[in-house]
Scaffold this motif. Sequence first.
Motif, PDB file in Angstrom:
ATOM      1  N   UNK A  19       9.994  14.077   0.196  1.00 27.82           N
ATOM      2  CA  UNK A  19       9.947  12.785   0.860  1.00 27.82           C
ATOM      3  C   UNK A  19       9.053  11.840   0.070  1.00 27.82           C
ATOM      4  N   UNK A  20       9.383  10.564   0.133  1.00 26.49           N
ATOM      5  CA  UNK A  20       8.573   9.562  -0.526  1.00 26.49           C
ATOM      6  C   UNK A  20       8.325   8.394   0.422  1.00 26.49           C
ATOM      7  N   UNK A  21       7.159   7.801   0.300  1.00 26.86           N
ATOM      8  CA  UNK A  21       6.796   6.633   1.107  1.00 26.86           C
ATOM      9  C   UNK A  21       6.324   5.543   0.150  1.00 26.86           C
ATOM     10  N   UNK A  22       7.012   4.419   0.177  1.00 26.38           N
ATOM     11  CA  UNK A  22       6.639   3.269  -0.650  1.00 26.38           C
ATOM     12  C   UNK A  22       5.838   2.294   0.199  1.00 26.38           C
ATOM     13  N   UNK A  23       4.649   1.950  -0.276  1.00 23.53           N
ATOM     14  CA  UNK A  23       3.733   1.097   0.485  1.00 23.53           C
ATOM     15  C   UNK A  23       3.582  -0.271  -0.175  1.00 23.53           C
ATOM     16  N   UNK A  40      -4.496   1.835  -3.198  1.00 23.28           N
ATOM     17  CA  UNK A  40      -5.359   2.819  -3.862  1.00 23.28           C
ATOM     18  C   UNK A  40      -6.693   3.038  -3.163  1.00 23.28           C
ATOM     19  N   UNK A  41      -6.992   2.249  -2.136  1.00 16.70           N
ATOM     20  CA  UNK A  41      -8.287   2.389  -1.469  1.00 16.70           C
ATOM     21  C   UNK A  41      -8.169   2.977  -0.061  1.00 16.70           C
ATOM     22  N   UNK A  42      -6.976   3.421   0.316  1.00 19.61           N
ATOM     23  CA  UNK A  42      -6.776   3.912   1.680  1.00 19.61           C
ATOM     24  C   UNK A  42      -6.212   5.327   1.733  1.00 19.61           C
ATOM     25  N   UNK A  43      -6.711   6.064   2.714  1.00 18.53           N
ATOM     26  CA  UNK A  43      -6.151   7.381   3.013  1.00 18.53           C
ATOM     27  C   UNK A  43      -4.715   7.203   3.504  1.00 18.53           C
ATOM     28  N   UNK A  44      -3.858   8.096   3.081  1.00 20.57           N
ATOM     29  CA  UNK A  44      -2.475   8.100   3.529  1.00 20.57           C
ATOM     30  C   UNK A  44      -2.162   9.444   4.178  1.00 20.57           C
ATOM     31  N   UNK A  64       2.063   3.335  -8.589  1.00 19.88           N
ATOM     32  CA  UNK A  64       3.368   2.981  -8.017  1.00 19.88           C
ATOM     33  C   UNK A  64       3.303   2.701  -6.522  1.00 19.88           C
ATOM     34  N   UNK A  65       2.126   2.879  -5.920  1.00 20.86           N
ATOM     35  CA  UNK A  65       1.957   2.679  -4.470  1.00 20.86           C
ATOM     36  C   UNK A  65       2.888   3.576  -3.667  1.00 20.86           C
TER      37      UNK A  65
END
Length: 116
Positions: A20-24, A30-34, A76-77
């Motif tokens: 699975x991929x999630x594009x943000x 780059x500064x947030x927990x996912x 790539x976010x």
Amino acid sequence: QVQLVESGGGLVQPGGSLRLSCAASGFTFSTYVMSWYRQGPGKQRELVALISSTGSVTDYADSVKGRFTISRDNAKNTVDLQMNSLKVEDTAVYYCRTSYRGSLYWGQGTQVTVSS
């Protein structure tokens, strides 16, 4: 505005794999927990895995440890969830999530069905 878009779900046989991929977009990724969550049929939504902003720290639900791997590409976010040795009980809608400036943001979800 914050947007999270999941992809990669589908139908797979038990023992199979999916990624699975999630594009943000809309925030400084780059500064947030996912994290990845899932909601199975008739079940509450549950945390599957999370990853720190740099990717150096990860954590998993006991039910997926050793089978799933979360990773991120801050250039790539995107945040991915590699799912191996899938079981019927992994069937669920999988969601990407972040907490940004005190608000929770969810993607629309992607369906994963594990069935023979």
